[in-house]
Write a protein that holds these residues in place. Sequence first.
Motif, PDB file in Angstrom:
ATOM      1  N   ALA A 104      46.131 -94.804 -90.742  1.00  0.00           N
ATOM      2  CA  ALA A 104      45.425 -93.755 -91.485  1.00  0.00           C
ATOM      3  C   ALA A 104      45.789 -92.394 -90.912  1.00  0.00           C
ATOM      4  O   ALA A 104      45.742 -92.184 -89.698  1.00  0.00           O
ATOM      5  CB  ALA A 104      43.923 -93.974 -91.410  1.00  0.00           C
ATOM      6  N   THR A 105      46.166 -91.483 -91.810  1.00  0.00           N
ATOM      7  CA  THR A 105      46.461 -90.112 -91.384  1.00  0.00           C
ATOM      8  C   THR A 105      45.219 -89.236 -91.463  1.00  0.00           C
ATOM      9  O   THR A 105      45.210 -88.108 -90.978  1.00  0.00           O
ATOM     10  CB  THR A 105      47.569 -89.520 -92.270  1.00  0.00           C
ATOM     11  OG1 THR A 105      47.135 -89.566 -93.644  1.00  0.00           O
ATOM     12  CG2 THR A 105      48.862 -90.321 -92.126  1.00  0.00           C
ATOM     13  N   GLY A 106      44.179 -89.770 -92.100  1.00  0.00           N
ATOM     14  CA  GLY A 106      42.913 -89.050 -92.240  1.00  0.00           C
ATOM     15  C   GLY A 106      41.879 -89.992 -92.816  1.00  0.00           C
ATOM     16  O   GLY A 106      42.159 -91.174 -93.065  1.00  0.00           O
ATOM     17  N   PRO A 107      40.663 -89.529 -93.063  1.00  0.00           N
ATOM     18  CA  PRO A 107      39.609 -90.373 -93.627  1.00  0.00           C
ATOM     19  C   PRO A 107      40.049 -90.976 -94.974  1.00  0.00           C
ATOM     20  O   PRO A 107      40.356 -90.236 -95.913  1.00  0.00           O
ATOM     21  CB  PRO A 107      38.434 -89.405 -93.800  1.00  0.00           C
ATOM     22  CG  PRO A 107      38.697 -88.319 -92.808  1.00  0.00           C
ATOM     23  CD  PRO A 107      40.187 -88.148 -92.774  1.00  0.00           C
ATOM     24  N   ASP A 108      40.110 -92.295 -95.025  1.00  0.00           N
ATOM     25  CA  ASP A 108      40.465 -93.028 -96.255  1.00  0.00           C
ATOM     26  C   ASP A 108      41.835 -92.645 -96.796  1.00  0.00           C
ATOM     27  O   ASP A 108      42.103 -92.777 -98.003  1.00  0.00           O
ATOM     28  CB  ASP A 108      39.400 -92.797 -97.337  1.00  0.00           C
ATOM     29  CG  ASP A 108      38.045 -93.343 -96.926  1.00  0.00           C
ATOM     30  OD1 ASP A 108      38.026 -94.396 -96.250  1.00  0.00           O
ATOM     31  OD2 ASP A 108      37.030 -92.715 -97.245  1.00  0.00           O
TER      32      ASP A 108
END
Length: 223
Positions: A104-108
């Motif tokens: 994951a590069t960020g949330p979701d």
Amino acid sequence: MKSFIFAFVFTISLAPVFGQVFTGMDEIEKAKKEGFYTYINSDEKYVVESWKNYLKKFGKAEAGRGGTINVYQAKISDISNGTLTLLSKISEEKNKTKLFVSIATGPDTYIQNGHENYRDASDWLEQFVKIINLEENVRTEEKALNELISAKTKNQKAAERLVRELDSNKRQTELLVKKLEEAKIEKEQILANQEQNKLDQKANEEAIIQQAQKFEEAKKKVN
């Protein structure tokens, strides 16, 4: 029409995109995660050990629930300059070891087919596959070497056993030859005794005849 489009997209998402890396979903920490996976021709225990060592280069690898291995503050410059959340799971499937990775590069926001970092992530995973394949080759060659060494040891033991058996056979042969010589001498002695016995019998018979004559002569003198 929507069903057809969904089926088409789903089929494409399961197809290999780069090398032996596939996109798909798997359950990690009791939740479905998007990501990519590959199959490795090594025992699960070796893959787990090697994967942990590989991840140590990019952050603190932590064991999660259900056999997952996670790095929550991963720094993988080959994929992104930012901090990544990496979740992974290793399992046995169809006599092969499956490695599923969700990044994951960020949330979701997960790296998957179509993501701008997917090629880099795929290449990064394939680098690990190359490493584990090299390690598996080392194990294979080591196993072959150990088998040859084991065969050599068995052959050496067999050779030593044959030498002992040959030495034992030699001693038995020498013993038999000695017994045969003794038996030959004993036979010669028996034959000599037999001839002597014949002479003794003849002499005894002659002595009996002579003694009988003396006996008769002695009786005549008494009468």
